[in-house]
Design a protein around this motif. Structure first.
Motif, short mmCIF file in Angstrom:
data_model
loop_
_atom_site.label_atom_id
_atom_site.label_comp_id
_atom_site.label_asym_id
_atom_site.label_seq_id
_atom_site.Cartn_x
_atom_site.Cartn_y
_atom_site.Cartn_z
N GLU A 113 -41.04 -14.23 61.08
CA GLU A 113 -41.46 -15.57 60.68
C GLU A 113 -42.06 -15.57 59.27
N ARG A 114 -42.85 -14.53 58.97
CA ARG A 114 -43.45 -14.43 57.65
C ARG A 114 -42.37 -14.26 56.57
N VAL A 115 -41.40 -13.40 56.84
CA VAL A 115 -40.31 -13.18 55.88
C VAL A 115 -39.48 -14.45 55.72
N ALA A 116 -39.21 -15.15 56.84
CA ALA A 116 -38.44 -16.40 56.77
C ALA A 116 -39.18 -17.44 55.94
N ALA A 117 -40.51 -17.53 56.11
CA ALA A 117 -41.29 -18.47 55.31
C ALA A 117 -41.29 -18.07 53.83
N SER A 118 -41.39 -16.78 53.58
CA SER A 118 -41.34 -16.27 52.21
C SER A 118 -39.99 -16.57 51.57
N LYS A 119 -38.93 -16.39 52.35
CA LYS A 119 -37.57 -16.66 51.85
C LYS A 119 -37.41 -18.14 51.51
N ALA A 120 -37.85 -19.00 52.43
CA ALA A 120 -37.74 -20.45 52.19
C ALA A 120 -38.53 -20.85 50.95
N ALA A 121 -39.73 -20.31 50.82
CA ALA A 121 -40.57 -20.64 49.65
C ALA A 121 -39.90 -20.14 48.37
N PHE A 122 -39.35 -18.93 48.38
CA PHE A 122 -38.68 -18.39 47.20
C PHE A 122 -37.47 -19.24 46.83
N LEU A 123 -36.64 -19.59 47.82
CA LEU A 123 -35.45 -20.40 47.52
C LEU A 123 -35.83 -21.77 46.99
N ASN A 124 -36.91 -22.36 47.49
CA ASN A 124 -37.39 -23.64 46.97
C ASN A 124 -37.85 -23.49 45.52
N ARG A 125 -38.60 -22.41 45.22
CA ARG A 125 -39.05 -22.17 43.85
C ARG A 125 -37.86 -21.92 42.92
N LEU A 126 -36.87 -21.19 43.42
CA LEU A 126 -35.67 -20.92 42.62
C LEU A 126 -34.96 -22.22 42.26
N GLU A 127 -34.76 -23.08 43.25
CA GLU A 127 -34.07 -24.36 43.00
C GLU A 127 -34.88 -25.24 42.06
N LYS A 128 -36.19 -25.26 42.20
CA LYS A 128 -37.05 -26.05 41.30
C LYS A 128 -36.96 -25.49 39.88
N ALA A 129 -37.02 -24.17 39.76
CA ALA A 129 -36.94 -23.54 38.43
C ALA A 129 -35.58 -23.82 37.79
N TYR A 130 -34.52 -23.76 38.58
CA TYR A 130 -33.19 -24.04 38.04
C TYR A 130 -33.07 -25.50 37.62
N SER A 131 -33.61 -26.41 38.42
CA SER A 131 -33.59 -27.83 38.08
C SER A 131 -34.34 -28.08 36.77
N ASP A 132 -35.50 -27.44 36.63
CA ASP A 132 -36.27 -27.56 35.38
C ASP A 132 -35.49 -26.97 34.20
N TYR A 133 -34.83 -25.85 34.42
CA TYR A 133 -34.04 -25.21 33.37
C TYR A 133 -32.88 -26.11 32.94
N ARG A 134 -32.22 -26.72 33.91
CA ARG A 134 -31.11 -27.63 33.61
C ARG A 134 -31.61 -28.81 32.78
N SER A 135 -32.75 -29.36 33.17
CA SER A 135 -33.34 -30.47 32.40
C SER A 135 -33.68 -30.03 30.98
N PHE A 136 -34.23 -28.82 30.84
CA PHE A 136 -34.55 -28.29 29.52
C PHE A 136 -33.28 -28.18 28.67
N CYS A 137 -32.22 -27.64 29.25
CA CYS A 137 -30.96 -27.47 28.50
C CYS A 137 -30.41 -28.81 28.03
N MET A 138 -30.45 -29.79 28.89
CA MET A 138 -29.93 -31.11 28.53
C MET A 138 -30.77 -31.74 27.43
N ALA A 139 -32.09 -31.52 27.50
CA ALA A 139 -32.99 -32.12 26.51
C ALA A 139 -32.89 -31.42 25.16
N HIS A 140 -32.44 -30.17 25.13
CA HIS A 140 -32.39 -29.40 23.89
C HIS A 140 -30.96 -29.10 23.47
#
Length: 186
Positions: A113-140
């Motif tokens: 359960e701990r690893v599953a929660a860690s995985k879900a949190a990591f994947l959420n952070r990854l998607e958020k970071a990628y979304s922010d990166y995509r926005s940065f690329c479009m803006a620059h």
């Protein structure tokens, strides 16, 4: 014409993995011991081998892979818990080794359960970071390619063995490189 494309070969491999995963799930649901699990798989034309406590499965006369690579529920500890539960439900009194495994069962579940929660949190952070990166690329758009920061998807140590995590990070790294090429001026 007999010519196979890479895509059709990949679909065939993924189809084979899905069929193998399903056979393993069926065997796990109907077995109450590792011996019963492997016997049932052999009856389903799946080759099995136990190597250093790791259950390896594969098509007959084919390459063997760890069952846990097909599905986390087929990984060593989770599989043993499933077989133990099946034995208890079937009225089979487990031997002392199974009783010892049952004592660790709660620890295994808590860790899973701990690893599953860690995985879900990591994947959420990854998607958020990628979304922010995509926005940065479009803006620059239009800045020099070398000036674009490189997207980094560093996988935590405990998740490095997780196929889904590795694939998702790989996808995001590839997608981020495409964004850099698309929005850079040169």
């Amino acid at each position: 014409s007999g010519v196979r494309t890479v895509g059709s070969a990949l679909r065939e491999v993924e189809g084979d993995r899905a069929a193998l995963r399903e056979k393993c799930r069926i065997a796990a649901a109907k077995s109450s011991s590792i011996a019963g699990f492997t016997q049932m798989l052999e009856g389903l034309q799946v080759e099995t081998r136990i190597d250093d406590g790791l259950v390896l499965v594969g098509p007959e006369r084919g390459a063997l892979i760890p069952a846990g690579d097909l599905d986390a529920a087929l990984d060593g500890g989770a599989l043993l818990c499933r077989l133990y539960d099946n034995a208890i439900a079937g009225g089979i009194v487990p031997d002392e080794r199974c009783k010892a495994a049952n004592l660790r069962r709660e620890d295994i579940r808590v860790e899973a359960e701990r690893v599953a929660a860690s995985k879900a949190a990591f994947l959420n952070r990854l998607e958020k970071a990628y979304s922010d990166y995509r926005s940065f690329c479009m803006a620059h758009e239009g800045i020099d390619f070398k000036a674009f920061p490189v997207f980094k998807g560093r996988i935590p140590e405990e998740l490095r063995g997780d196929r889904e995590v590795r694939l998702r990070v790989s996808d995001r790294l590839r997608d981020s490189e495409r964004l850099r090429y698309r929005y850079a001026s040169n």
